[in-house]
Motif scaffolding. Structure first.
Motif, PDB file in Angstrom:
ATOM      1  N   CYS A 146       0.846  -1.195   0.000  1.00 30.35           N
ATOM      2  CA  CYS A 146       0.000   0.000   0.000  1.00 30.35           C
ATOM      3  C   CYS A 146       0.887   1.252   0.000  1.00 30.35           C
ATOM      4  O   CYS A 146       1.972   1.241   0.571  1.00 30.35           O
ATOM      5  CB  CYS A 146      -0.836   0.062   1.276  1.00 30.35           C
ATOM      6  N   GLY A 147       0.366   2.315  -0.571  1.00 29.55           N
ATOM      7  CA  GLY A 147       0.977   3.647  -0.476  1.00 29.55           C
ATOM      8  C   GLY A 147       2.434   3.660  -0.901  1.00 29.55           C
ATOM      9  O   GLY A 147       2.830   3.084  -1.921  1.00 29.55           O
ATOM     10  N   THR A 148       3.221   4.332  -0.100  1.00 31.17           N
ATOM     11  CA  THR A 148       4.648   4.484  -0.393  1.00 31.17           C
ATOM     12  C   THR A 148       5.320   3.134  -0.603  1.00 31.17           C
ATOM     13  O   THR A 148       6.141   2.966  -1.517  1.00 31.17           O
ATOM     14  CB  THR A 148       5.311   5.257   0.765  1.00 31.17           C
ATOM     15  N   ALA A 149       4.982   2.172   0.243  1.00 32.08           N
ATOM     16  CA  ALA A 149       5.599   0.846   0.116  1.00 32.08           C
ATOM     17  C   ALA A 149       5.282   0.251  -1.254  1.00 32.08           C
ATOM     18  O   ALA A 149       6.105  -0.440  -1.857  1.00 32.08           O
ATOM     19  CB  ALA A 149       5.097  -0.056   1.239  1.00 32.08           C
ATOM     20  N   ILE A 191       5.408  -5.698   0.782  1.00 31.58           N
ATOM     21  CA  ILE A 191       6.343  -4.706   1.333  1.00 31.58           C
ATOM     22  C   ILE A 191       5.592  -3.881   2.363  1.00 31.58           C
ATOM     23  O   ILE A 191       4.495  -3.380   2.077  1.00 31.58           O
ATOM     24  CB  ILE A 191       6.877  -3.778   0.217  1.00 31.58           C
ATOM     25  N   SER A 192       6.159  -3.764   3.546  1.00 31.35           N
ATOM     26  CA  SER A 192       5.466  -2.999   4.586  1.00 31.35           C
ATOM     27  C   SER A 192       6.457  -2.497   5.623  1.00 31.35           C
ATOM     28  O   SER A 192       7.234  -3.274   6.175  1.00 31.35           O
ATOM     29  CB  SER A 192       4.412  -3.882   5.260  1.00 31.35           C
ATOM     30  N   GLY A 249       4.606  -3.540   9.005  1.00 37.91           N
ATOM     31  CA  GLY A 249       4.301  -4.957   9.131  1.00 37.91           C
ATOM     32  C   GLY A 249       2.927  -5.216   9.733  1.00 37.91           C
ATOM     33  O   GLY A 249       2.606  -6.335  10.128  1.00 37.91           O
ATOM     34  N   THR A 293      -0.026  -3.433   8.285  1.00 37.32           N
ATOM     35  CA  THR A 293      -1.053  -2.876   7.403  1.00 37.32           C
ATOM     36  C   THR A 293      -2.096  -3.946   7.067  1.00 37.32           C
ATOM     37  O   THR A 293      -1.761  -5.011   6.535  1.00 37.32           O
ATOM     38  CB  THR A 293      -0.392  -2.318   6.125  1.00 37.32           C
ATOM     39  N   THR A 330      -2.348  -5.346   3.469  1.00 38.65           N
ATOM     40  CA  THR A 330      -1.157  -6.107   3.074  1.00 38.65           C
ATOM     41  C   THR A 330      -1.151  -7.455   3.790  1.00 38.65           C
ATOM     42  O   THR A 330      -0.827  -8.498   3.201  1.00 38.65           O
ATOM     43  CB  THR A 330       0.113  -5.283   3.380  1.00 38.65           C
ATOM     44  N   ALA A 384       4.744  10.395   7.421  1.00 36.45           N
ATOM     45  CA  ALA A 384       5.109  10.239   6.003  1.00 36.45           C
ATOM     46  C   ALA A 384       6.383   9.402   5.918  1.00 36.45           C
ATOM     47  O   ALA A 384       7.409   9.754   6.494  1.00 36.45           O
ATOM     48  CB  ALA A 384       5.316  11.606   5.374  1.00 36.45           C
ATOM     49  N   SER A 385       6.302   8.327   5.191  1.00 35.68           N
ATOM     50  CA  SER A 385       7.419   7.394   5.122  1.00 35.68           C
ATOM     51  C   SER A 385       8.545   7.952   4.251  1.00 35.68           C
ATOM     52  O   SER A 385       8.310   8.447   3.148  1.00 35.68           O
ATOM     53  CB  SER A 385       6.901   6.083   4.525  1.00 35.68           C
ATOM     54  N   LEU A 419       2.691  11.904  -3.621  1.00 31.84           N
ATOM     55  CA  LEU A 419       2.071  11.442  -2.372  1.00 31.84           C
ATOM     56  C   LEU A 419       2.646  12.200  -1.175  1.00 31.84           C
ATOM     57  O   LEU A 419       1.910  12.641  -0.284  1.00 31.84           O
ATOM     58  CB  LEU A 419       2.284   9.932  -2.205  1.00 31.84           C
ATOM     59  N   LYS A 420       3.975  12.375  -1.160  1.00 31.32           N
ATOM     60  CA  LYS A 420       4.604  13.104  -0.051  1.00 31.32           C
ATOM     61  C   LYS A 420       4.023  14.512   0.034  1.00 31.32           C
ATOM     62  O   LYS A 420       3.698  14.987   1.108  1.00 31.32           O
ATOM     63  CB  LYS A 420       6.123  13.204  -0.219  1.00 31.32           C
ATOM     64  N   GLU A 422       0.295  14.464   1.314  1.00 25.97           N
ATOM     65  CA  GLU A 422      -0.014  14.085   2.685  1.00 25.97           C
ATOM     66  C   GLU A 422       0.494  15.071   3.725  1.00 25.97           C
ATOM     67  O   GLU A 422      -0.147  15.240   4.755  1.00 25.97           O
ATOM     68  CB  GLU A 422       0.434  12.655   2.997  1.00 25.97           C
ATOM     69  N   LYS A 458       0.018   6.333  11.121  1.00 24.27           N
ATOM     70  CA  LYS A 458       1.181   5.638  10.571  1.00 24.27           C
ATOM     71  C   LYS A 458       0.887   4.173  10.254  1.00 24.27           C
ATOM     72  O   LYS A 458       1.228   3.681   9.197  1.00 24.27           O
ATOM     73  CB  LYS A 458       2.337   5.745  11.564  1.00 24.27           C
ATOM     74  N   VAL A 472      -1.692   1.451   9.421  1.00 30.73           N
ATOM     75  CA  VAL A 472      -3.079   1.401   8.978  1.00 30.73           C
ATOM     76  C   VAL A 472      -3.622  -0.013   9.195  1.00 30.73           C
ATOM     77  O   VAL A 472      -3.690  -0.823   8.275  1.00 30.73           O
ATOM     78  CB  VAL A 472      -3.203   1.855   7.507  1.00 30.73           C
TER      79      VAL A 472
HETATM   80  C1  F6R Z   1       3.025   7.447   3.018  1.00 33.56           C
HETATM   81  C2  F6R Z   1       2.958   6.264   3.842  1.00 33.56           C
HETATM   82  C3  F6R Z   1       1.929   5.254   3.522  1.00 33.56           C
HETATM   83  C4  F6R Z   1       2.448   3.847   3.817  1.00 33.56           C
HETATM   84  C5  F6R Z   1       1.307   2.824   3.666  1.00 33.56           C
HETATM   85  C6  F6R Z   1       1.789   1.422   3.922  1.00 33.56           C
HETATM   86  O1  F6R Z   1       4.057   8.294   3.402  1.00 33.56           O
HETATM   87  O2  F6R Z   1       3.693   6.120   4.780  1.00 33.56           O
HETATM   88  O3  F6R Z   1       1.476   5.361   2.224  1.00 33.56           O
HETATM   89  O4  F6R Z   1       3.494   3.542   2.954  1.00 33.56           O
HETATM   90  O5  F6R Z   1       0.297   3.143   4.566  1.00 33.56           O
HETATM   91  O6  F6R Z   1       2.292   1.286   5.196  1.00 33.56           O
HETATM   92  P1  F6R Z   1       3.245   0.102   5.576  1.00 33.56           P
HETATM   93  O7  F6R Z   1       4.519   0.295   4.826  1.00 33.56           O
HETATM   94  O8  F6R Z   1       3.444   0.228   7.053  1.00 33.56           O
HETATM   95  O9  F6R Z   1       2.557  -1.160   5.186  1.00 33.56           O
END
Ligand code: F6R
Length: 578
Positions: A282-285, A328-329, A332, A334, A337, A381-382, A454-455, A458, A573, A575
């Motif tokens: 999801c998202g950045t990952a 990818i997370s 770990g 989410t 995922t 924000a990752s 995305l950065k 958010e 952070k 989800v």
């Molecule tokens: C954006 C961000 C999110 C996460 C996404 C997945 O900056 O942090 O898009 O990448 O919620 O989260 P993880 O990597 O924890 O599974």
């Protein structure tokens, strides 16, 4: 999402709970609350809409055990009334909950018909009333009874006014126990308790635990006692502090050279006995996964599919035992995922997790795991987790190709790029008032455009859209005007000339362009209003370098706009709800 803490021991619980909640604020910060049991067995509660620090201004609750919560709203608006903990009508039980009780309407109706009056609009409140209704002298037994009625993903903690124990239950949302001397803890993650102990037990789904001052017991949902799997946390509190930086996000951006160095050391042992790779995240990952797709296809010549986990889990993926699902997370935890992992395993496919948080749920459930070595990422924000995921993508691609990944001085080049932060800050001062941005890139730079947009979205709340540069003329170019600048990712690589032409098309329509380009590229100035130069590296390494200006640009724009960078609105952070 939400953060949960529980403390039972000999110290005053109030401050320990609040300090723990502050560490968990990344999980949600709509409201916060604590319930502490006084010496004369009364549950006292402080709870308020807003950030955890508000609790510090309230009269501290006295007592040596209690529970706390920081909320990311799902059911019911952020308000005092919807803040946890919740109590039953006789004020004998208090509950904090993370997750969603999907059948809460039905349970609420049933309880209402029995005369229960609800004090909030949340799904969570049903838990405490169900416990009160089913309590027959043993809190653990009451919890075991009511979990049979709960549908959805959750973790919760419950206390009873004269109980001298805390019961925690987990089904789908994380819950960890911290083991101390004459004190024990519950928390949604170890950051909340690492100040007190490094010995932890990660509860699995379908487990409940009872902690007292002296003792910890774990049971399955059938009530049978299970062995305690105690693990030691291997990171320190300093890693989870700002260390003089204005925001965690900035600190984490600047930690990236170190993170790359560490992650480059990670050994990769993946067998090449599958027919397809499917990247799921999801998202950045997920954008790291998309970079991975480009690189693995290019280097290892293996076909890679890319899927967003929330889509993957509900569609027909035609999975077979010959598929390798790479999830990818960072966290770990989410939910989507994790659901993808479970689905893949159900279909007999192999699962490989690329995870940052050691012993997190995804890390424990996948067949094989590779840990990124980003350290604790606190900024919502990752940033550094993303770069560590990219490094693993490179290592994996080269490993699958039977080659060694040579990062070729990339750490130094990343440092050189970070050194441009003042220049990028000045640029942000020029652009921070725009309301819309386009981000473009081709090939491996396209996922970076997605990540850059995305950065920006958010943390600065500016509308930003990312497109493959070649796709612009199929519609989005209609948006281009003086009012909508474009950020183009255009290093000197094999698609340089093509992206260059797209930038020219934007300029011809009076669009402003900021370009991320390779040092020495004078030509690009002709079509760009502003250029951020990155050092020259081997073509395939550009995604690593381009990441830095994208992160810094978003950060400084958000800073100019006065945004709460480490706590962007509506976000959390981890989800852990779908
Ligand atoms: C954006 C961000 C999110 C996460 C996404 C997945 O900056 O942090 O898009 O990448 O919620 O989260 P993880 O990597 O924890 O599974």
């Amino acid at each position: 999402m939400c953060g949960i803490v529980g403390y039972i021991g000999e110290k005053e619980a109030n401050d320990i709970l609040i300090a723990g909640l502050e560490k968990l604020e990344y999980r949600g910060y709509d409201s916060a609350g604590v319930a502490v049991i006084s010496k004369n067995n009364i549950i006292n509660i402080n709870k308020k809409k807003g950030r955890v620090e508000i609790l510090k201004n309230l009269t501290p609750l006295l007592g040596t055990y209690g529970i706390g919560h920081s909320r990311w709203s799902t059911h019911g608006v952020p308000s005092d009334r919807n803040a946890h903990p919740f109590t039953d009508q006789s004020n004998q039980f208090a509950v904090v909950h993370n997750g969603i009780i999907e059948n809460y309407l039905e349970l609420k109706e049933e309880l209402r018909n029995e005369g229960v009056e609800f004090s909030s609009d949340t799904d969570s409140e049903v838990i405490v009333h169900l416990i009160a209704k089913n309590y027959q002298g043993d809190l653990k037994e009451a919890v075991l009874k009511i979990i049979k009625r709960l549908q959805g993903a959750y973790s919760f903690c419950v206390i009873k006014a004269d109980g001298h124990e805390i019961i925690g239950a987990r089904n789908g949302s994380p819950l960890v126990i911290g083991l101390g001397k004459k004190e024990n803890f519950f928390a949604s993650d170890v950051s909340a308790i690492i100040e007190h102990t490094r010995d932890v037990i990660y509860l699995n789904d379908f487990q409940i635990a009872r902690i007292t001052k002296e003792n910890v017991e774990v049971f399955n949902f059938q009530g049978e006692e299970e062995a305690l799997d105690v693990r030691e946390v291997n990171w320190t509190l300093e890693k989870a502090q700002k260390q003089g930086y204005k925001h965690f996000m900035l600190k984490e951006i600047f930690e990236q050279p170190e993170v790359i160095k560490e992650t480059l050391k990670v050994p990769i042992h993946v067998q090449n006995n599958f027919s397809r790779i499917i990247m799921v995240a999801c998202g950045t990952a997920s954008y790291a996964g998309l970079v991975g797709k480009y690189i693995i296809e290019e280097v290892a010549k293996i076909h890679v599919l890319y899927e967003i986990a929330s889509e993957f889990r509900y569609k027909e993926n035609l999975l077979t035992q010959n598929d390798l699902i790479i999830v990818i997370s960072q966290s770990g935890e989410t939910a989507d995922t994790l659901a993808a992992v479970r689905l893949a395993k159900e279909k007999g496919a192999k699962t490989l997790g690329i995870v940052n948080v050691v012993d997190s749920t995804i890390a424990r459930e996948v067949d094989e795991r590779i840990y990124t070595r980003a350290g604790p990422e606190i900024g919502v924000a990752s940033t550094k987790a993303f770069i560590s995921q990219l490094i693993i993508m490179y290592k994996l691609a080269f490993h699958l190709a039977g080659k060694e990944f040579d990062a070729n001085g990339v750490v130094e080049k990343i440092k050189e790029t970070l050194a441009k932060h003042e220049e990028i800050r000045t640029l942000a001062q020029k652009y921070y008032l725009y309301q819309n941005f386009l981000y473009i890139g081709r090939n491996r730079n396209f996922p970076l455009a997605l990540e850059g947009a995305l950065k920006l979205k958010e943390i600065s709340y500016i509308h930003a859209e990312a497109y493959p540069a070649g796709e612009l003329k199929h519609g989005p170019i209609a948006l281009v005007s003086e009012e909508m600048p474009t950020l183009a990712v255009c290093p000197r690589d094999s698609v340089y000339a093509k992206t260059f032409s797209n930038i020219e098309e934007i300029k011809a329509r009076e669009g402003k362009v900021i370009t991320i380009a390779t040092e020495g590229d004078q030509e690009i100035k002709r079509v760009s209003n502003d250029v951020i130069y990155i050092p020259k590296v081997e073509e395939i390494l550009y995604p690593l370098l381009c990441t830095i200006p994208l992160q810094l640009f978003a950060y400084y724009i958000a800073e100019c706009r006065g945004c709460d960078i480490d706590h962007p609105r509506n976000l959390a952070k981890a989800v852990s709800v779908e």
